[in-house]
Design an enzyme around this catalytic site. Sequence first.
Site, short mmCIF file in Angstrom:
data_model
loop_
_atom_site.label_atom_id
_atom_site.label_comp_id
_atom_site.label_asym_id
_atom_site.label_seq_id
_atom_site.Cartn_x
_atom_site.Cartn_y
_atom_site.Cartn_z
N ASP A 42 30.51 33.73 40.46
CA ASP A 42 31.88 33.33 41.15
C ASP A 42 32.98 33.71 40.14
OD1 ASP A 42 33.93 32.23 42.29
OD2 ASP A 42 32.98 29.92 42.31
N SER A 85 45.63 46.80 46.71
CA SER A 85 46.33 46.66 48.48
C SER A 85 47.38 47.45 48.48
CB SER A 85 46.45 45.15 48.64
OG SER A 85 47.03 45.23 49.95
N TYR A 115 50.07 36.80 46.33
CA TYR A 115 48.74 37.93 46.54
C TYR A 115 49.29 39.33 46.11
CZ TYR A 115 45.51 41.18 48.91
OH TYR A 115 44.72 42.29 49.19
N ALA A 166 51.71 40.00 44.13
CA ALA A 166 51.94 40.15 42.93
C ALA A 166 50.64 40.42 42.23
CB ALA A 166 52.61 38.98 42.25
N SER A 167 49.64 39.72 42.44
CA SER A 167 48.27 39.79 41.80
C SER A 167 47.93 41.30 42.07
CB SER A 167 47.19 38.81 42.45
OG SER A 167 46.78 39.09 43.81
N LYS A 168 48.04 41.83 43.25
CA LYS A 168 47.66 43.31 43.44
C LYS A 168 48.46 44.30 42.50
CE LYS A 168 43.76 42.34 45.79
NZ LYS A 168 42.40 42.53 44.93
#
Length: 259
Positions: free
Chosen positions: A69, A146, A159, A161-163
Amino acid sequence: MKPEEFRERYGPVALVTGASSGIGLAIAEELAARGLDLVLTARRTDRLEAIAQRLLSKQGVRTRVICADLADPDAPARLLAETDGCNVGLVVSNAGFNIRGAFETSDASAMAAMLIVNCHAPMQLAHGFLPRLKARGQGGIMFTASVEGLVGCPYSTAYSASKALVVSLGEGLWGECMGTGIDVLTLCPGATESEATEGMQGLRNLQPAAEVARLALDHMREGPTYVPNEHYRQMFEGLRALPRREALAGMAQNMKNRA
């Protein structure tokens, strides 16, 4: 690149995270078809075991399953320890998830977990595997980002920002690895047919996960970034060519109109 050439460069073993469904599963299946043995990781061990049996029967490849995980900050270190001595030539850091909607309505703990999975895990896996790949003198790292990592996307803000971090990580490593024999590709899919997109309203131009996987692996040597969906490639090239304020305002209004 012919299958035997691909296996010579990136084999004999590939590691794929988030391999139980979607793009990760499709990449595992495509790698098996190209003759690579696999290390597959995800949370759903029962599903991974079934995939391993199917790939052995269909392709004759050996598959090792590791339950992990990646929301656990220590998971990348465990994966590195459990693959010590395994001749991994290709690392596919694919695991990730998204959160959509107005930023202030997003659950704070879910956003924190998303940063661990989407950002911390690929960074730590790359940091741990890169010395091993350089010692081999050849190999590759693929990050699944992405198209939403190419521009800050309203109503997908966290999301996106994370990508964006993943895109920058991949681009920086691509530059650092020039001339080392290590290929780095950041895959930036658009909407893809998967469990994650089932039931989502308003998605258009969905691309089959198998097609995304095949195209991504075919373009491993053509980094730093690759958008496999022609529709989304043109869309985001157009957005990035606009003044940023204009692009963001148009995206935000479009999302509001859909609500």
